[in-house]
Design a protein around this motif. Sequence first.
Motif, PDB file in Angstrom:
ATOM      1  N   TYR A   1       0.822  -1.210   0.000  1.00  0.00           N
ATOM      2  CA  TYR A   1       0.000   0.000   0.000  1.00  0.00           C
ATOM      3  C   TYR A   1       0.856   1.260   0.000  1.00  0.00           C
ATOM      4  O   TYR A   1       0.503   2.265  -0.619  1.00  0.00           O
ATOM      5  N   ALA A   2       1.999   1.226   0.689  1.00  0.00           N
ATOM      6  CA  ALA A   2       2.924   2.359   0.622  1.00  0.00           C
ATOM      7  C   ALA A   2       3.482   2.505  -0.790  1.00  0.00           C
ATOM      8  O   ALA A   2       3.655   3.629  -1.291  1.00  0.00           O
ATOM      9  N   ASP A   3       3.734   1.386  -1.449  1.00  0.00           N
ATOM     10  CA  ASP A   3       4.213   1.391  -2.837  1.00  0.00           C
ATOM     11  C   ASP A   3       3.182   2.063  -3.741  1.00  0.00           C
ATOM     12  O   ASP A   3       3.514   2.938  -4.556  1.00  0.00           O
ATOM     13  N   ILE A   4       1.925   1.684  -3.579  1.00  0.00           N
ATOM     14  CA  ILE A   4       0.857   2.269  -4.402  1.00  0.00           C
ATOM     15  C   ILE A   4       0.800   3.778  -4.202  1.00  0.00           C
ATOM     16  O   ILE A   4       0.711   4.555  -5.165  1.00  0.00           O
ATOM     17  N   HIS A   5       0.872   4.207  -2.942  1.00  0.00           N
ATOM     18  CA  HIS A   5       0.798   5.639  -2.644  1.00  0.00           C
ATOM     19  C   HIS A   5       1.996   6.394  -3.209  1.00  0.00           C
ATOM     20  O   HIS A   5       1.846   7.395  -3.922  1.00  0.00           O
ATOM     21  N   LEU A   6       3.197   5.924  -2.898  1.00  0.00           N
ATOM     22  CA  LEU A   6       4.402   6.633  -3.323  1.00  0.00           C
ATOM     23  C   LEU A   6       4.544   6.666  -4.841  1.00  0.00           C
ATOM     24  O   LEU A   6       5.065   7.629  -5.406  1.00  0.00           O
ATOM     25  N   SER A   7       4.088   5.622  -5.491  1.00  0.00           N
ATOM     26  CA  SER A   7       4.250   5.536  -6.946  1.00  0.00           C
ATOM     27  C   SER A   7       3.393   6.542  -7.699  1.00  0.00           C
ATOM     28  O   SER A   7       3.685   6.868  -8.855  1.00  0.00           O
TER      29      SER A   7
END
Length: 426
Positions: free
Chosen positions: A383-389
């Motif tokens: 979920y952090a990956d989705i946000h940061l991306s």
Amino acid sequence: MAFVQALLSNPAIPAKDRQKALDRAFADPGLPSTNPTSSFWLRSPHPDLAKVQSATLPSEADVVIIGSGVTGTSIARTLLKSRKAKKSQSDSQRPAVVILEARDICSGATGRNGGHILETAEEFADLEDKHGPDAAKKIMRFRLAHLREMLDTAEEYGLTKECQARRVQFLSVYFDEDGWEDARERVRRLKVGLPEETKEWRVYERGEIPEEFCLSRALGIVAGPGGAIWPYRFVTGVLDQLKKEFSRDLLIETNTPVTGIEEVDGGGDSHLRYLVSTSRGVIRARHVIHCTNAHVGHLVPGLRGRIYPIRGQMSAQHPGQKFRCQGEEHSWILNYDRGFDYLTQLPQSEAGQMMMFGGGFAQGEGGGIADMGIATDSEISLYADIHLSGALSAVFGRNNWGSVARQSVEQMWTGNMGFSADGLPW
């Protein structure tokens, strides 16, 4: 990061998830992972130090420092310079300082962070309420001094260009009304408490935000002096020169995890009262200094739960084609209704004008609760990956950002940090 502690009392988060986080916080964090994610900062390992170790582990040392990040390096530098001034101590046959690192040099939190040299001083009001104005001023002056100290140290060792050490203006950006109202009041109190130290600080209301900031969606911005740096190059550059200057008194032993520490009778030399066991043998030491951050509870069980690990996430991303490079001008803190992100941009170099973008904790699983108590840096939070991306084009505005000519995310990795239970330093 008071919101981290607030997660444990948030009734919106299932009790079982909160209990799992507490269980992890009080558990043994173990040794650093043997298969960590790959950090952009470590892309060019130091040719002499990355895997440095002696042919034979020394049997004795005055001081053993566990950890080769910015804390361990800073302490080693201070001790060695102090020892140089006391020349009579140089007759000892054992090394003054031995740095033990479980993995390659500077491969923990320091080699994985955001590259900020930053103090927003937003906690001044809380410190003043809890500890009084004198203590709050003393703490904040100490924190604010880090910017000058780190840039001066880079200059002293001739590392300014190599590690891209630079002074910038930080922009602490707010997108929600409640957060901005609170920030204004905190800055007001800070300026009253520390008027001389905050002369460069400025508050931008929405209609005052310069167009060149490319932050038209912000409700307000707090701006002040900050810095940015390539942390791995900075620390390894300092260590390399210390090793040359203090060749007899400093040893660095990488890939030498400490597995245990025992206090014993010093025998013939009563000062050497610690047995430091490692994967390569045992060192008798006069002092042991733990610079192990999120892993401190492994060797100091009494600190489990008092200092607990948090998994953080970082990325290196290519900027949009329309984005004006601000790597030598600004760094950013992006404050949302829940949590924040942090951002620096590399100045033009062989590494490109990369956006070094981290955070996404509050957007993680369970509002971040799933990252509490996680000591490993071997896995990415989805979920952090989705946000940061996807956040940068929205933050700066798609008209200011434009398209990215290649895959936008060059690298995504995690690191871990040690947080104290009350949010204050140990």
